[in-house]
Write a protein that holds these residues in place. Structure first.
Motif, PDB file in Angstrom:
ATOM      1  N   ASP A 171       0.819  -1.208   0.000  1.00 20.10           N
ATOM      2  CA  ASP A 171       0.000   0.000   0.000  1.00 20.10           C
ATOM      3  C   ASP A 171       0.856   1.262   0.000  1.00 20.10           C
ATOM      4  O   ASP A 171       0.526   2.246  -0.670  1.00 20.10           O
ATOM      5  CB  ASP A 171      -0.906  -0.013   1.230  1.00 20.10           C
ATOM      6  N   TRP A 172       1.950   1.253   0.724  1.00 20.19           N
ATOM      7  CA  TRP A 172       2.783   2.448   0.872  1.00 20.19           C
ATOM      8  C   TRP A 172       3.867   2.571  -0.187  1.00 20.19           C
ATOM      9  O   TRP A 172       4.572   3.575  -0.230  1.00 20.19           O
ATOM     10  CB  TRP A 172       3.424   2.455   2.255  1.00 20.19           C
ATOM     11  N   GLU A 173       3.993   1.588  -1.037  1.00 18.75           N
ATOM     12  CA  GLU A 173       5.030   1.625  -2.068  1.00 18.75           C
ATOM     13  C   GLU A 173       4.825   2.818  -3.000  1.00 18.75           C
ATOM     14  O   GLU A 173       3.722   3.086  -3.476  1.00 18.75           O
ATOM     15  CB  GLU A 173       4.990   0.326  -2.876  1.00 18.75           C
ATOM     16  N   GLY A 174       5.888   3.576  -3.219  1.00 19.28           N
ATOM     17  CA  GLY A 174       5.819   4.713  -4.126  1.00 19.28           C
ATOM     18  C   GLY A 174       5.026   5.886  -3.603  1.00 19.28           C
ATOM     19  O   GLY A 174       4.516   6.697  -4.381  1.00 19.28           O
ATOM     20  N   ALA A 175       4.904   6.008  -2.273  1.00 18.59           N
ATOM     21  CA  ALA A 175       4.070   7.057  -1.686  1.00 18.59           C
ATOM     22  C   ALA A 175       4.830   8.344  -1.378  1.00 18.59           C
ATOM     23  O   ALA A 175       4.332   9.195  -0.656  1.00 18.59           O
ATOM     24  CB  ALA A 175       3.409   6.543  -0.407  1.00 18.59           C
ATOM     25  N   GLY A 176       6.031   8.496  -1.891  1.00 18.42           N
ATOM     26  CA  GLY A 176       6.765   9.730  -1.680  1.00 18.42           C
ATOM     27  C   GLY A 176       7.735   9.642  -0.517  1.00 18.42           C
ATOM     28  O   GLY A 176       7.881   8.597   0.115  1.00 18.42           O
ATOM     29  N   PRO A 177       8.403  10.752  -0.190  1.00 21.99           N
ATOM     30  CA  PRO A 177       9.402  10.767   0.881  1.00 21.99           C
ATOM     31  C   PRO A 177       8.830  10.287   2.213  1.00 21.99           C
ATOM     32  O   PRO A 177       7.749  10.723   2.621  1.00 21.99           O
ATOM     33  CB  PRO A 177       9.819  12.242   0.953  1.00 21.99           C
ATOM     34  N   TRP A 178       9.552   9.402   2.868  1.00 27.82           N
ATOM     35  CA  TRP A 178       9.068   8.819   4.118  1.00 27.82           C
ATOM     36  C   TRP A 178       8.830   9.892   5.178  1.00 27.82           C
ATOM     37  O   TRP A 178       7.795   9.901   5.849  1.00 27.82           O
ATOM     38  CB  TRP A 178      10.080   7.793   4.620  1.00 27.82           C
ATOM     39  N   LYS A 179       9.754  10.785   5.347  1.00 34.61           N
ATOM     40  CA  LYS A 179       9.638  11.818   6.383  1.00 34.61           C
ATOM     41  C   LYS A 179       8.399  12.682   6.187  1.00 34.61           C
ATOM     42  O   LYS A 179       7.688  13.026   7.133  1.00 34.61           O
ATOM     43  CB  LYS A 179      10.899  12.682   6.376  1.00 34.61           C
ATOM     44  N   GLN A 180       8.116  13.006   4.920  1.00 34.17           N
ATOM     45  CA  GLN A 180       6.989  13.892   4.622  1.00 34.17           C
ATOM     46  C   GLN A 180       5.640  13.238   4.915  1.00 34.17           C
ATOM     47  O   GLN A 180       4.651  13.928   5.136  1.00 34.17           O
ATOM     48  CB  GLN A 180       7.056  14.334   3.155  1.00 34.17           C
ATOM     49  N   ARG A 181       5.606  11.917   4.945  1.00 33.62           N
ATOM     50  CA  ARG A 181       4.350  11.217   5.263  1.00 33.62           C
ATOM     51  C   ARG A 181       3.796  11.641   6.615  1.00 33.62           C
ATOM     52  O   ARG A 181       2.586  11.572   6.849  1.00 33.62           O
ATOM     53  CB  ARG A 181       4.576   9.703   5.307  1.00 33.62           C
ATOM     54  N   PHE A 182       4.655  12.072   7.506  1.00 26.41           N
ATOM     55  CA  PHE A 182       4.251  12.345   8.881  1.00 26.41           C
ATOM     56  C   PHE A 182       4.138  13.834   9.197  1.00 26.41           C
ATOM     57  O   PHE A 182       3.887  14.205  10.330  1.00 26.41           O
ATOM     58  CB  PHE A 182       5.253  11.687   9.844  1.00 26.41           C
ATOM     59  N   SER A 183       4.314  14.679   8.198  1.00 26.40           N
ATOM     60  CA  SER A 183       4.241  16.116   8.437  1.00 26.40           C
ATOM     61  C   SER A 183       2.808  16.546   8.761  1.00 26.40           C
ATOM     62  O   SER A 183       1.876  16.221   8.031  1.00 26.40           O
ATOM     63  CB  SER A 183       4.727  16.885   7.210  1.00 26.40           C
TER      64      SER A 183
END
Length: 361
Positions: free
Chosen positions: A284-296
């Motif tokens: 589901d999370w594959e290719g979802a962009g920068p990891w750090k930005q997911r939590f902003s």
């Protein structure tokens, strides 16, 4: 299958037991701060998943709230009946915070639940449309007039409706079977329906069993279409207990900062797998962009436009009678001071823009 009557009773008992635990010997009459989030039971003990699981494991929030005379309690709620029960808890003031989806929250706010978004999630949650493995369908138009399993009033409904509208269709163009995701997935596997709409947990299981294939998902849509699942708080509790509320939001800021570090990626995915299998999460999370930005948490522009669409959809389809006030519902004023209190100033760019909000992957 969990019946609504059983769920109501179980929820009431759970809250009663939680209240009692907050007044056990040695604690005194501590005021409860109850947070509902999905999770699992391990050796008879409920363990929340996702960011709430990190909050629980860090222990910081429980310790800080205790200093102020509060008892932190984490409570589970099955996804099949979560939204309506959480809304009842907010109305009856037996819940202070809950991590749940956008459409149920809008429905709750419309019905009088004093809701306020307190910790936004930039990640979004994907929705999947599956057909049977041998289905000839190649597009949504091929499903017009067909049977689709879709749990009404849950976040997947608004997402699917948006996809249908983009294709020049509407829900009335399909035969909607209103069942929870587990039942809907089983119906597709058993040939009872022609398509299924739901979350990755059921979509991945159908694919793994060879019982379904993905016809479409929000991975192929503008990111702003994705379902939002985030932390909501009871506005009256926040106003009456600003310090406690600030600590709760700061705890999620601490958890988000920890989870957003690359070296903690696998540990966070493992914590999230308390609700959904780890393999499904990774897909589901594959290719979802920068990891750090997911939590902003700094995504206010994307939040407003997303929730405005959900509110409009719910009103136009009769799911709600009154439109919640958007400015109050999406008031994220607690975020900036919470990030500072958590010592995470400067960790995320303070941009109001939703990452990739209008870009198709």
């Amino acid at each position: 299958m969990i019946t609504r009557r059983f769920a109501v009773a179980a929820f009431a008992v759970s809250l009663a037991l939680g209240a009692c635990s907050g007044q056990s010997a040695g604690q005194g009459a501590l005021k409860p701060v109850r947070i509902i989030a999905g999770g699992t039971e391990v050796n008879g003990k409920y363990l929340p998943g996702g960011l709430t699981g990190v909050v629980a494991e860090q222990g910081w929030l429980k310790a800080e709230l205790a200093k102020q005379g509060y008892d932190l309690q984490f409570q589970d709620m099955p996804h099949a009946i979560g939204g309506p029960m959480i809304n009842e808890g907010f109305v009856n003031k037996t819940v202070e915070f809950a991590w749940y989806g956008d459409l149920p929250a809008v429905i709750g706010a419309s019905a009088g639940a004093p809701l306020r978004l307190v910790w936004p999630s930039n990640a979004g949650t994907n929705t999947y449309l599956l057909v049977a493995s041998g289905s000839p369908a190649k597009s949504l138009a091929d499903l017009k007039g067909k049977r689709i399993a879709l749990h009404r009033g849950r976040p997947w409904e608004a997402v699917f409706a948006r996809y249908a509208a983009d294709a020049g269709l509407k829900l009335a163009d399909f035969k909607i079977y209103n069942v929870n995701p587990s039942a809907g997935a089983a119906a597709l596997a058993g040939g009872k329906v022609d398509a299924f709409v739901g979350p990755i947990a059921d979509a991945y299981r159908l694919q793994s069993q060879g019982a379904g294939r993905v016809l479409w998902s929000t991975k192929a849509a503008p990111r702003a279409w994705a379902q939002r699942t985030e932390l909501f708080g009871r506005d009256d509790f926040i106003k009456d207990n600003p310090q406690a509320a600030g600590l709760v939001v700061a705890a999620y800021a601490r958890a988000a900062q920890w989870a957003s570090r690359d070296e903690h990626r696998d540990a966070f995915i493992a914590a999230s797998s308390r609700e959904t299998s780890e393999a499904a999460i990774r897909v589901d999370w594959e290719g979802a962009g920068p990891w750090k930005q997911r939590f902003s948490p700094f995504t206010t522009d994307g939040i407003d436009s997303h929730y405005q669409w959900v509110i409009d959809y719910a009103a136009e389809t009769g799911l709600i009678k009154a439109r919640p006030e958007l400015a109050r519902f999406t008031n994220t004023d607690l975020v900036a001071p919470a990030v500072k209190l958590a010592g995470a100033d400067g960790w995320w760019p303070a941009s109001p823009q939703l990452a990739s909000a209008t870009v198709r992957p």
